[in-house]
Design a protein around this motif. Structure first.
Motif, short mmCIF file in Angstrom:
data_model
loop_
_atom_site.label_atom_id
_atom_site.label_comp_id
_atom_site.label_asym_id
_atom_site.label_seq_id
_atom_site.Cartn_x
_atom_site.Cartn_y
_atom_site.Cartn_z
N ALA A 43 0.84 -1.20 0.00
CA ALA A 43 0.00 0.00 0.00
C ALA A 43 0.87 1.25 0.00
O ALA A 43 0.54 2.25 -0.66
CB ALA A 43 -0.93 0.00 1.21
N TYR A 44 1.98 1.19 0.73
CA TYR A 44 2.91 2.32 0.77
C TYR A 44 3.47 2.59 -0.63
O TYR A 44 3.47 3.74 -1.10
CB TYR A 44 4.05 2.03 1.74
CG TYR A 44 5.16 3.06 1.73
CD1 TYR A 44 5.08 4.20 2.53
CD2 TYR A 44 6.28 2.90 0.91
CE1 TYR A 44 6.09 5.15 2.51
CE2 TYR A 44 7.29 3.84 0.89
CZ TYR A 44 7.19 4.97 1.69
OH TYR A 44 8.20 5.91 1.66
N ASP A 45 3.93 1.53 -1.30
CA ASP A 45 4.50 1.68 -2.65
C ASP A 45 3.47 2.25 -3.61
O ASP A 45 3.78 3.11 -4.44
CB ASP A 45 5.00 0.33 -3.16
CG ASP A 45 6.23 -0.18 -2.42
OD1 ASP A 45 6.92 0.65 -1.79
OD2 ASP A 45 6.49 -1.39 -2.47
N ALA A 46 2.24 1.77 -3.51
CA ALA A 46 1.17 2.24 -4.40
C ALA A 46 0.89 3.72 -4.15
O ALA A 46 0.68 4.49 -5.10
CB ALA A 46 -0.09 1.41 -4.19
N ALA A 47 0.91 4.13 -2.89
CA ALA A 47 0.64 5.53 -2.56
C ALA A 47 1.75 6.44 -3.07
O ALA A 47 1.49 7.51 -3.63
CB ALA A 47 0.48 5.69 -1.05
N VAL A 48 2.99 6.02 -2.91
CA VAL A 48 4.12 6.82 -3.37
C VAL A 48 4.10 6.96 -4.89
O VAL A 48 4.43 8.03 -5.44
CB VAL A 48 5.46 6.20 -2.91
CG1 VAL A 48 6.64 6.86 -3.59
CG2 VAL A 48 5.60 6.31 -1.39
N ALA A 49 3.70 5.90 -5.58
CA ALA A 49 3.67 5.92 -7.05
C ALA A 49 2.45 6.64 -7.62
O ALA A 49 2.45 7.05 -8.79
CB ALA A 49 3.71 4.48 -7.58
N ASP A 50 1.43 6.83 -6.82
CA ASP A 50 0.18 7.44 -7.27
C ASP A 50 0.38 8.95 -7.48
O ASP A 50 0.76 9.66 -6.53
CB ASP A 50 -0.91 7.20 -6.24
CG ASP A 50 -2.29 7.66 -6.70
OD1 ASP A 50 -2.37 8.38 -7.72
OD2 ASP A 50 -3.27 7.31 -6.03
N PRO A 51 0.16 9.48 -8.67
CA PRO A 51 0.32 10.92 -8.92
C PRO A 51 -0.52 11.78 -7.98
O PRO A 51 -0.15 12.91 -7.67
CB PRO A 51 -0.14 11.08 -10.37
CG PRO A 51 0.06 9.74 -10.99
CD PRO A 51 -0.22 8.76 -9.90
N ALA A 52 -1.63 11.24 -7.50
CA ALA A 52 -2.50 12.00 -6.60
C ALA A 52 -1.80 12.33 -5.28
O ALA A 52 -2.09 13.36 -4.65
CB ALA A 52 -3.77 11.23 -6.32
N THR A 53 -0.87 11.47 -4.86
CA THR A 53 -0.14 11.72 -3.61
C THR A 53 0.76 12.94 -3.76
O THR A 53 0.81 13.81 -2.89
CB THR A 53 0.70 10.49 -3.21
OG1 THR A 53 -0.14 9.33 -3.17
CG2 THR A 53 1.34 10.68 -1.85
N LEU A 54 1.47 13.01 -4.88
CA LEU A 54 2.30 14.18 -5.15
C LEU A 54 1.46 15.43 -5.32
O LEU A 54 1.83 16.52 -4.85
CB LEU A 54 3.16 13.93 -6.39
CG LEU A 54 4.10 15.08 -6.81
CD1 LEU A 54 5.08 15.41 -5.69
CD2 LEU A 54 4.85 14.71 -8.08
N GLU A 55 0.32 15.29 -5.96
CA GLU A 55 -0.58 16.43 -6.15
C GLU A 55 -1.05 16.98 -4.80
O GLU A 55 -1.18 18.20 -4.63
CB GLU A 55 -1.78 16.02 -7.00
CG GLU A 55 -1.44 15.77 -8.47
CD GLU A 55 -2.59 15.16 -9.24
OE1 GLU A 55 -3.70 15.04 -8.66
OE2 GLU A 55 -2.40 14.81 -10.42
N ARG A 56 -1.28 16.08 -3.85
CA ARG A 56 -1.70 16.50 -2.50
C ARG A 56 -0.61 17.35 -1.85
O ARG A 56 -0.90 18.37 -1.21
CB ARG A 56 -1.99 15.25 -1.66
CG ARG A 56 -2.11 15.45 -0.17
CD ARG A 56 -3.35 16.24 0.20
NE ARG A 56 -3.40 16.45 1.63
CZ ARG A 56 -2.68 17.34 2.30
NH1 ARG A 56 -1.86 18.14 1.64
NH2 ARG A 56 -2.79 17.47 3.61
N ILE A 57 0.64 16.95 -2.03
CA ILE A 57 1.77 17.69 -1.47
C ILE A 57 1.91 19.05 -2.17
O ILE A 57 2.10 20.08 -1.52
CB ILE A 57 3.06 16.87 -1.62
CG1 ILE A 57 2.98 15.61 -0.75
CG2 ILE A 57 4.30 17.71 -1.27
CD1 ILE A 57 4.00 14.56 -1.08
#
Length: 222
Positions: A160-174
């Motif tokens: 789940a961690y790897d999937a979150a890091v790879a998800d563009p939405a995570t970077l967009e949130r930052i």
């Protein structure tokens, strides 16, 4: 009695410490512009912002824009933790991302924190990142494997961690946090806002003074 050599070494050590303190204070003096562009009051907290302490509806809201790789943020970290403890129940403490381009691992660290947040472990990762900053900061290239190891040490679900890091939405949130910060006038880290107003830091005690003043004016302690 100290020998001349020992006295000289002590004086040099004191001068170095004072110089470091001066550098950190100088960095934070320009944390935020006195007012947002156009003089309007802008939003410092959003519904998805990470709240470390929730003091309730009558609490003073303290918002920190931070970069996990920033040495000044690392220097303020123990002070912030002390203030969070002493003003528990009186303040709502909110953390927002503001990775700086000069810090190679700042975005990777933010990604690790946001991925941990998706497993309800943001604060654990927040602490761990600052506690290990000296091990991964100031690198010449990104080291995502280091942050994955930190996630493993917290017992996170690594898939789940790897999937979150790879998800563009995570970077967009930052990036959304950083965009808000830029709109608010944030230029460096750490930058603090109390009840929507920027805190100007010129000495180590200024943050506590500003919090105490806001709490007193709110009558939170009554």
């Amino acid at each position: 009695m100290k020998t001349p050599v020992k006295a000289t070494l002590v004086a040099i050590a004191v001068a170095i410490v004072l110089a470091i303190v001066g550098i950190v204070i100088a960095i934070t003096q320009q944390s935020a512009d006195p007012a947002p562009p156009g003089g309007e009051r802008l939003q410092t907290v959003r519904t998805d912002s990470h709240v470390l302490d929730d003091g309730g509806t009558d609490a003073v809201t303290v918002v920190e824009f931070l970069d996990f790789e920033c040495e000044a943020c690392g220097a303020f970290y123990p002070l912030v933790e002390d203030l969070r403890s002493r003003y528990a129940g009186d303040i709502t403490y909110v953390v927002r991302y503001f990775p700086l381009p000069g810090h190679v691992n700042s975005t990777q660290a933010a990604l690790a924190a946001e991925a941990a947040a998706q497993q309800d472990r943001f604060e654990d990762m927040y602490h761990l990142l600052f506690e290990t900053q000296g091990e991964w900061g100031e690198q010449s290239e990104e080291t995502p494997e280091v942050f994955r190891d930190l996630a493993a040490s917290l017992g996170l679900d690594l898939a789940a961690y790897d999937a979150a890091v790879a998800d563009p939405a995570t970077l967009e949130r930052i990036q959304a946090d950083k965009s808000d910060g830029e709109t608010l006038g944030v230029r460096s880290t750490p930058s603090f806002f109390i009840d929507g107003e920027p805190v100007v830091l010129e000495a180590w005690g200024d943050l506590e003074i500003a919090i105490e003043k806001a709490v007193s004016e709110r009558g939170v302690n009554d």
